[in-house]
Enzyme design. Structure first.
Site, short mmCIF file in Angstrom:
data_model
loop_
_atom_site.label_atom_id
_atom_site.label_comp_id
_atom_site.label_asym_id
_atom_site.label_seq_id
_atom_site.Cartn_x
_atom_site.Cartn_y
_atom_site.Cartn_z
N LEU A 271 -80.05 -92.78 -58.99
CA LEU A 271 -79.37 -91.53 -58.65
C LEU A 271 -79.52 -91.38 -57.14
CD1 LEU A 271 -80.64 -89.10 -61.45
CD2 LEU A 271 -78.41 -90.20 -61.28
N ASP A 272 -78.53 -90.81 -56.49
CA ASP A 272 -78.63 -90.61 -55.04
C ASP A 272 -79.82 -89.70 -54.73
OD1 ASP A 272 -76.32 -92.08 -54.76
OD2 ASP A 272 -75.01 -90.31 -54.73
N LYS A 273 -80.24 -89.77 -53.47
CA LYS A 273 -81.39 -88.95 -53.04
C LYS A 273 -81.15 -87.46 -53.32
CE LYS A 273 -84.18 -88.16 -48.90
NZ LYS A 273 -84.36 -88.52 -47.51
N THR B 173 -79.21 -86.23 -55.65
CA THR B 173 -78.82 -85.96 -57.05
C THR B 173 -80.07 -85.63 -57.86
OG1 THR B 173 -76.96 -87.48 -56.91
CG2 THR B 173 -77.73 -86.95 -59.10
N LYS C 89 -69.24 -88.89 -56.60
CA LYS C 89 -68.84 -88.30 -55.31
C LYS C 89 -67.49 -88.87 -54.86
CE LYS C 89 -73.54 -87.37 -53.86
NZ LYS C 89 -74.73 -87.97 -53.29
#
Ligand code: URA
Length: 235
Positions: free
Chosen positions: A103-105, A107, A191
């Site tokens: 997961l992105d930082k 998220t 995104k």
């Protein structure tokens, strides 16, 4: 693994202290007093007692944790700058744990962490089409025609468009929330899908992966082991 390493990984002391404990007969391996710190043991096979406490009765080779990943930590095992998801977990003697996917930082939400490489591989394999469900807070209003475009598959700048997704809208505290269910795992996929419809993600949370749901009682940063039922459903 070595007996002293196992005991050390259990947080029972330094190698030096544990050597002393073994010398003093405090450690039993399969009912026999261990005499050397470097004997080879298998915690999944041997019964290890330390001062009478059974260290191996609940030992299972594989560990499975569900983490509600908070924003600001990276989905990696090590990082020179940022806190990682593994820094949040008291891994005990499990040294091979990894997050299943990223997961992105920024998220939040469901992240499975395990040392079961086979399961991780299966969940991440593009061929298996495991569903990932996200709650997306967006900068602009999401219209019915946006939903249609997301559901049809959309050009996000890769060689091929995204596969058809499922999408619907709900309302949380008076705010519109987009629920997006995808079964690919492309880089920054959600995104980029929102960008492709001229919108922007302001907050992203994963709430499901396959049959595994984010436990609403876990606050961001909290985790627990999977229940037997969750593991069964996931497998
Ligand atoms: N898609 C994104 O853009 N970011 C995530 O963290 C997960 C899916």
């Amino acid at each position: 693994m070595r007996l002293d390493k196992f005991l050390g990984d259990c947080g029972l002391g330094t190698r030096k202290q544990l050597k002393e404990c073994i010398k003093n007969g405090m450690v039993l391996v399969d009912g026999v007093v261990a005499t050397k710190p470097d004997i080879s043991i298998d915690p999944a096979q041997n019964e290890i007692l330390f001062s009478g406490e059974n260290l191996t009765e609940n030992y299972s080779k594989f560990k499975y944790y569900i983490l509600n990943k908070p924003q600001g930590v990276v989905s990696a095992t090590k990082d020179n700058h940022d806190e990682t998801v593994l820094d949040l977990i008291d891994t005990g003697y499990d040294k091979n744990l990894s997050p299943v996917g990223r997961l992105d930082k920024d998220t939040e939400g469901l992240l499975l962490i395990t040392n079961d490489g086979k399961l991780a591989h299966r969940l991440l394999s593009p061929k298996k089409h495991v569903e990932k469900e996200y709650e997306v807070h967006t900068k602009k209003f999401v219209s019915e025609s946006d939903i249609k475009r997301l559901e049809e598959g959309i050009d996000i700048g890769d060689e091929i468009p995204t596969l058809p997704a499922k999408a619907y809208i709900s309302e949380q505290n008076g705010e519109q929330v987009l629920h997006l269910i995808i079964h690919e795992g492309r880089f920054h996929q959600v995104k980029r899908m929102l960008e492709a419809i001229g919108n922007e993600v302001v907050f992203l949370k994963r709430v499901r992966m396959g049959a595994l749901l984010l436990d609403p009682s876990l606050l961001p940063g909290e985790y627990r082991e999977l229940t037997k039922e969750e593991l069964y459903l996931l497998k």
